[in-house]
Structure formats: structure tokens, C-alpha cells
Design a protein around this motif. Structure first.
Motif, mmCIF file in Angstrom:
data_model
loop_
_atom_site.group_PDB
_atom_site.id
_atom_site.type_symbol
_atom_site.label_atom_id
_atom_site.label_comp_id
_atom_site.label_asym_id
_atom_site.label_seq_id
_atom_site.Cartn_x
_atom_site.Cartn_y
_atom_site.Cartn_z
ATOM 1 N N ASP A 1 0.256 -2.613 9.204
ATOM 2 C CA ASP A 1 -0.603 -2.152 8.243
ATOM 3 C C ASP A 1 -0.821 -1.856 7.050
ATOM 4 O OD1 ASP A 1 -0.069 0.522 9.990
ATOM 5 O OD2 ASP A 1 1.417 1.316 9.663
ATOM 6 N N ARG A 2 -0.424 -2.718 5.836
ATOM 7 C CA ARG A 2 -0.562 -3.008 4.493
ATOM 8 C C ARG A 2 -1.517 -4.400 5.083
ATOM 9 N NH1 ARG A 2 1.969 -2.028 0.234
ATOM 10 N NH2 ARG A 2 4.262 -1.095 -0.021
ATOM 11 N N ILE A 3 -1.283 -5.085 5.821
ATOM 12 C CA ILE A 3 -2.286 -6.006 5.709
ATOM 13 C C ILE A 3 -3.772 -5.230 6.159
ATOM 14 C CG2 ILE A 3 -3.271 -7.715 7.264
ATOM 15 C CD1 ILE A 3 0.072 -8.933 7.039
ATOM 16 N N ASN A 4 -3.345 -4.300 7.333
ATOM 17 C CA ASN A 4 -4.696 -3.964 7.984
ATOM 18 C C ASN A 4 -5.754 -3.299 6.626
ATOM 19 O OD1 ASN A 4 -5.204 -4.817 10.358
ATOM 20 N ND2 ASN A 4 -3.605 -3.752 11.376
ATOM 21 N N ILE A 5 -4.715 -2.266 5.858
ATOM 22 C CA ILE A 5 -5.170 -1.258 5.276
ATOM 23 C C ILE A 5 -5.995 -1.876 3.928
ATOM 24 C CG2 ILE A 5 -4.836 0.110 3.415
ATOM 25 C CD1 ILE A 5 -3.249 1.560 5.114
ATOM 26 N N ARG A 6 -5.184 -3.617 4.045
ATOM 27 C CA ARG A 6 -5.640 -4.624 2.281
ATOM 28 C C ARG A 6 -7.179 -4.839 3.233
ATOM 29 N NH1 ARG A 6 -1.308 -7.311 1.965
ATOM 30 N NH2 ARG A 6 -0.350 -5.524 0.249
ATOM 31 N N HIS A 7 -7.493 -5.404 3.756
ATOM 32 C CA HIS A 7 -8.088 -6.068 4.463
ATOM 33 C C HIS A 7 -9.493 -5.484 5.314
ATOM 34 C CE1 HIS A 7 -6.719 -10.297 3.560
ATOM 35 N NE2 HIS A 7 -6.437 -9.449 3.694
ATOM 36 N N ALA A 8 -9.463 -3.847 5.210
ATOM 37 C CA ALA A 8 -10.678 -2.942 5.740
ATOM 38 C C ALA A 8 -11.726 -3.385 5.327
ATOM 39 C CB ALA A 8 -10.049 -2.100 6.020
ATOM 40 N N ASP A 9 -12.457 -3.117 5.523
ATOM 41 C CA ASP A 9 -13.819 -2.611 5.041
ATOM 42 C C ASP A 9 -14.173 -1.269 4.374
ATOM 43 O OD1 ASP A 9 -15.879 -5.108 5.085
ATOM 44 O OD2 ASP A 9 -14.660 -5.029 6.886
ATOM 45 N N ARG A 10 -13.439 -0.049 4.908
ATOM 46 C CA ARG A 10 -13.223 0.860 4.921
ATOM 47 C C ARG A 10 -12.323 1.531 6.177
ATOM 48 N NH1 ARG A 10 -15.510 1.572 1.571
ATOM 49 N NH2 ARG A 10 -18.079 2.315 1.555
ATOM 50 N N CYS A 11 -11.775 2.681 5.509
ATOM 51 C CA CYS A 11 -10.333 3.320 6.309
ATOM 52 C C CYS A 11 -11.323 4.596 6.155
ATOM 53 C CB CYS A 11 -8.696 3.353 4.988
ATOM 54 S SG CYS A 11 -8.391 1.567 5.259
ATOM 55 N N PHE A 12 -11.076 5.824 7.472
ATOM 56 C CA PHE A 12 -11.406 7.058 7.643
ATOM 57 C C PHE A 12 -10.013 7.408 8.085
ATOM 58 C CE2 PHE A 12 -14.691 4.112 9.156
ATOM 59 C CZ PHE A 12 -15.919 5.068 8.369
ATOM 60 N N VAL A 13 -9.953 7.962 6.546
ATOM 61 C CA VAL A 13 -8.948 9.005 6.947
ATOM 62 C C VAL A 13 -7.846 9.932 6.862
ATOM 63 C CG1 VAL A 13 -5.575 9.001 5.335
ATOM 64 C CG2 VAL A 13 -7.995 7.212 4.719
ATOM 65 N N PRO B 1 -10.348 2.742 -5.135
ATOM 66 C CA PRO B 1 -10.452 4.569 -4.537
ATOM 67 C C PRO B 1 -11.728 4.669 -3.470
ATOM 68 C CG PRO B 1 -10.349 4.079 -6.868
ATOM 69 C CD PRO B 1 -10.721 2.528 -5.961
ATOM 70 N N GLY B 2 -12.499 4.178 -3.877
ATOM 71 C CA GLY B 2 -13.583 4.037 -3.028
ATOM 72 C C GLY B 2 -13.935 3.820 -1.101
ATOM 73 N N LYS B 3 -12.602 3.445 -1.253
ATOM 74 C CA LYS B 3 -12.376 2.301 0.357
ATOM 75 C C LYS B 3 -11.889 3.741 1.130
ATOM 76 C CE LYS B 3 -10.082 -1.639 1.735
ATOM 77 N NZ LYS B 3 -9.268 -2.585 2.059
ATOM 78 N N MET B 4 -11.629 4.469 1.324
ATOM 79 C CA MET B 4 -11.417 4.885 1.663
ATOM 80 C C MET B 4 -11.867 6.792 2.200
ATOM 81 S SD MET B 4 -6.431 4.999 1.386
ATOM 82 C CE MET B 4 -7.271 4.841 -0.545
ATOM 83 N N VAL B 5 -12.328 7.154 2.782
ATOM 84 C CA VAL B 5 -12.510 8.225 3.176
ATOM 85 C C VAL B 5 -12.172 9.619 4.124
ATOM 86 C CG1 VAL B 5 -15.318 7.231 2.900
ATOM 87 C CG2 VAL B 5 -14.235 7.458 4.790
ATOM 88 N N VAL B 6 -12.292 11.020 4.037
ATOM 89 C CA VAL B 6 -11.643 11.840 4.663
ATOM 90 C C VAL B 6 -12.468 11.775 5.864
ATOM 91 C CG1 VAL B 6 -10.800 14.175 4.947
ATOM 92 C CG2 VAL B 6 -10.505 12.873 2.732
ATOM 93 N N MET B 7 -11.753 11.399 7.294
ATOM 94 C CA MET B 7 -12.021 11.414 8.356
ATOM 95 C C MET B 7 -10.577 12.636 9.249
ATOM 96 S SD MET B 7 -13.795 9.612 10.928
ATOM 97 C CE MET B 7 -12.336 8.708 12.223
ATOM 98 N N PRO B 8 -10.931 14.111 8.983
ATOM 99 C CA PRO B 8 -10.340 14.918 10.065
ATOM 100 C C PRO B 8 -9.828 14.478 11.747
ATOM 101 C CG PRO B 8 -11.052 16.042 8.263
ATOM 102 C CD PRO B 8 -11.464 14.981 8.293
ATOM 103 N N SER B 9 -8.998 14.682 11.976
ATOM 104 C CA SER B 9 -9.584 14.506 13.840
ATOM 105 C C SER B 9 -9.864 15.649 14.220
ATOM 106 C CB SER B 9 -7.790 14.543 14.331
ATOM 107 O OG SER B 9 -6.405 13.679 14.221
#
Length: 397
Positions: A149-161, A179-187
Motif C-alpha cells: 500500500d505504501r509503495i502504491n500510494i507513494r507512486h500514484a499520480d492520484r489517490c481516490f479515497v 495533500p493535493g494528491k488525494m481526493v475524496v471519492m465515496p463508494s
């Protein structure tokens, strides 16, 4: 760049001997593929070999085999996935999208193809995983999962959380994350499938007696879901509402435990365990329910309340545990009652209050709940969010 010309490669993996179809949150990746395809994008979805290609969707499904042997499932899936991608070496996706799981191959594939790598974070990646095997083996799986998870999160261009709470948790664990790398995307919910329908007709469709009152739970039967609290509340509920019956829709590791609990309490005649059902049949079951419940434990962690999106999209009254980070998003939603978690008495009182009301919510109330979900959490909106982000990033290359 026009988003209709983008190419998306989507990846997901899950396995459990008790189910091999889409359940709960896992159907989200299918809906994402479907909705991205509706934008005109070229979509390929890589999944475990469970027969999904037979559904004939408007996108390409590549089913990856795996060795159904404990300890080798995920490893073999990664290996066969790698071989499949090597075979497709001439393909050039614009975006590689991974639904968070124990895979590293999609990230390597994205880097090799110089594609954008997007990661969907659908629960708390740092909560630790409670395995069903030995403690040492479970701990090892948890450590490996967190490492990947840490590897994938670190290298992601965008995280939809799934929530702000999970973003905050990731930020504390990985303070170097922009901070701007992560955006909220509910299920969210598929509001074309999940919508209000006549209760009596729904009862007939799934074979239930129309004159009974149904208290329903939908989901994977895992300990944190709190079905044990519903069982503890059942005696008080049926004492006041003798026609009450309890639908437990889904399957999972806790099914036998909870069925034995029902038997030990002498409540067998009041409970129906359906086992796994086809996802397309789910709205019939939800619409047959007089009250839908989500009795999460207080310590359930930061998870996605998929069932609540579906309950409300069908316009059913909901009683749920008030757990920050899970159900707080529904605090002002129509037809939702939040109660103290881990309290069978509070759960019973809220359910009885709803069952004791004359009639059921009229169609205007039910459609208002459906529209509340449709306006905020329709899965087409989630797909547009992913597609729009891809257009912006690919245009800036």
C-alpha cells in the motif's frame, strides 16, 4: 485531449472460498468500468477468473487465473497477471487504475507504459488485517499489505479515497504525501439499479410473505459489521412486533457463528440467511425490507458503508451505528436514524419505532432519499471524476 479517446486499464483482485461473484464494494470497479465506457473511453478490466467475461459488457474483460491454494492465490494472480500484460505488450493505456489490494504489477505496468497510475483507496490501509488463519500468518499478511500500500500510494499520480477521515489517516502515516494528491471519492451507488420499488411486489419476487415485517442487513458477513448486535436486539424487537423477521443477505466468515448464535437464542424461525445472491437481485431484497440496518461496531475502523448508499438509493428507512469515519456522511440524510454503536437496546428501540409507524414511507419520501443519493453519490459522477482528472493530467504531459 478529448476524454472519449482515453484508454483505461482497470485492475482488481479478491478471493474468498465463500463467494466468487461481485459483492458489496467489489462491484464498484465493474460500475466504474461500465460508466467510463459510456463516456466513449476504451476500457479494459482485469479481474480474477470467475466468469465475468460472460456478462458481455461494453468494455473488454480479461480474466486472470490463480492457484486456489492458501498462500499462493495472490502471488499466482500477480504472476499470471504479469504474463498476461507481457502478452499485450503493444497496448498503450493512458491510465492504469488499481482498486487497492495486494498487487504491485499494475504500478510496474504503468511505469513501463509511461501511463498515469491511479489508486482507489476503499478503506484504511493502515488498520491491519484480521486474518482467519494463524496469528503469525495474519501478521505477515498485514505487514506485506501495508508495505505494498505504501509503495502504491507513494507512486500514484492520484489517490481516490473513500473519505476525508482516511485521507487524514494516510497523511499522518505518510507526512511527505502532497495533500493535493488525494481526493475524496465515496463508494456511491448505481442509482439506475438501486431505486425504489413496490414492497409487496419485491416480496413476491424474492419469495417472502408479504404480511410480515422485514428488518434487513446486506453485506459481507464479517465481525465488524455488527450482525451479532442485531441478533441480540431481535428478542426485544419481536416481543413488540411479533411479525418482525430478519433478513441477512450475503455470505462471509461469520455466517456460521451468527447462525449458531441465532439457534442458541431460539430465534431460528425469525431469521433468514440468504447466502450469496446475484448483485442484480439485490434491489429486490432491499425493497422488500421495512427497515434496513448497518449495526457497525464502534471499532470497525475507517471503512466504506456501501450498503447504506444502496439502502437509501432504494428509499428504505435505515438504522445505523453512529460511527465517525463510516456513517457520519449520512447524518443529515433523509430516512436515516443513527444510534449508539454496540448497543442492542438502542438498535432495537430505533427499529421498533420505525416498525410501529402506520404504513411505510410514501413514494415521495422514498424518491427524496433516492434523489439525495443520486445528486451526491451516483457512480456515474465517480466515473466522471476519474475521467476528468485523466483528461487534465494527460493534457499536461
Amino acid at each position: 485531449m478529448n476524454n472519449t479517446k482515453l484508454s483505461f486499464h482497470l485492475f482488481a483482485y479478491w478471493h474468498d472460498p465463500l463467494w466468487k461473484h461481485f459483492v458489496g464494494a467489489s462491484v464498484k470497479i465493474w460500475d466504474l468500468a461500465w460508466n467510463l465506457a459510456q463516456t466513449g473511453s476504451e476500457v479494459t478490466l482485469f479481474l480474477p477468473k470467475y466468469g465475468f467475461a460472460e456478462k458481455k459488457p461494453p468494455f473488454t474483460v480479461i480474466e486472470i487465473p490463480l492457484l486456489n491454494v492458501p498462500g499462493l492465490r495472490s502471488v499466482s494472480y500477480n504472476l499470471f497477471l504479469l504474463l498476461s500484460l507481457i502478452h499485450r505488450r503493444r497496448t498503450l493505456p493512458d491510465v492504469v487504475y488499481l482498486r487497492r489490494t495486494s498487487l504491485i504489477v499494475p504500478l510496474l505496468y504503468a511505469k513501463m507504459k509511461k501511463a498515469r497510475f491511479y489508486l482507489e483507496v476503499n478503506d484504511d490501509p493502515f488498520a491491519g488485517r484480521r486474518g482467519e488463519g494463524g496469528q503469525a500468518r495474519s501478521r505477515l499478511r498485514s505487514l506485506l499489505s501495508e508495505f505494498l500500500d505504501r509503495i502504491n500510494i507513494r507512486h500514484a499520480d492520484r489517490c481516490f479515497v473513500i473519505s476525508e477521515a482516511v485521507i487524514t489517516k494516510i497523511g499522518k502515516q505518510m507526512p511527505a504525501m502532497p495533500p493535493g494528491k488525494m481526493v475524496v471519492m465515496p463508494s456511491g451507488a448505481n442509482t439506475d439499479l438501486m431505486r425504489p420499488a413496490d414492497r409487496h411486489a419485491s416480496c413476491r419476487t424474492v419469495g417472502l410473505e408479504e404480511n410480515l415485517r422485514y428488518v434487513g442487513f446486506v453485506g459481507t458477513l464479517l465481525a465488524h459489521q455488527g450482525v451479532g448486535r442485531l441478533i441480540e436486539a431481535a428478542s426485544e424487537i419481536v416481543e413488540t412486533v411479533p411479525a418482525a423477521r430478519f433478513l441477512i443477505v450475503g455470505d462471509g466468515p461469520m455466517r456460521r457463528v451468527w447462525a449458531e448464535m441465532v439457534e442458541a437464542m431460539g430465534l431460528e424461525r425469525y431469521f433468514i440467511f440468504t447466502g450469496e445472491i446475484e448483485y442484480e437481485a439485490l434491489p429486490h431484497w432491499i425493497n422488500a425490507m421495512d427497515v434496513c440496518v448497518a449495526p457497525y461496531h464502534r471499532d470497525a475502523g475507517l471503512r466504506s458503508p456501501v450498503k447504506m448508499f444502496d439502502y437509501l438509493a432504494c428509499g428504505r428507512p435505515v438504522v445505523a451505528s453512529d460511527v465517525p469515519g463510516i456513517t457520519g456522511i449520512f447524518r443529515n440524510a433523509p430516512l436515516v436514524t443513527l444510534v449508539q454503536p454496540d448497543s442492542p437496546t438502542a438498535l432495537a428501540e430505533a427499529v421498533i419505532r420505525i416498525l410501529s409507524q402506520p404504513g411505510e414511507p410514501d413514494m415521495d419520501q422514498r424518491m427524496a432519499a433516492h434523489q439525495w443519493i443520486r445528486d451526491r453519490f451516483d457512480r456515474r459522477m465517480m466515473a466522471r471524476m476519474v475521467a476528468d482528472e485523466a483528461v487534465r493530467q494527460c493534457a499536461n504531459q
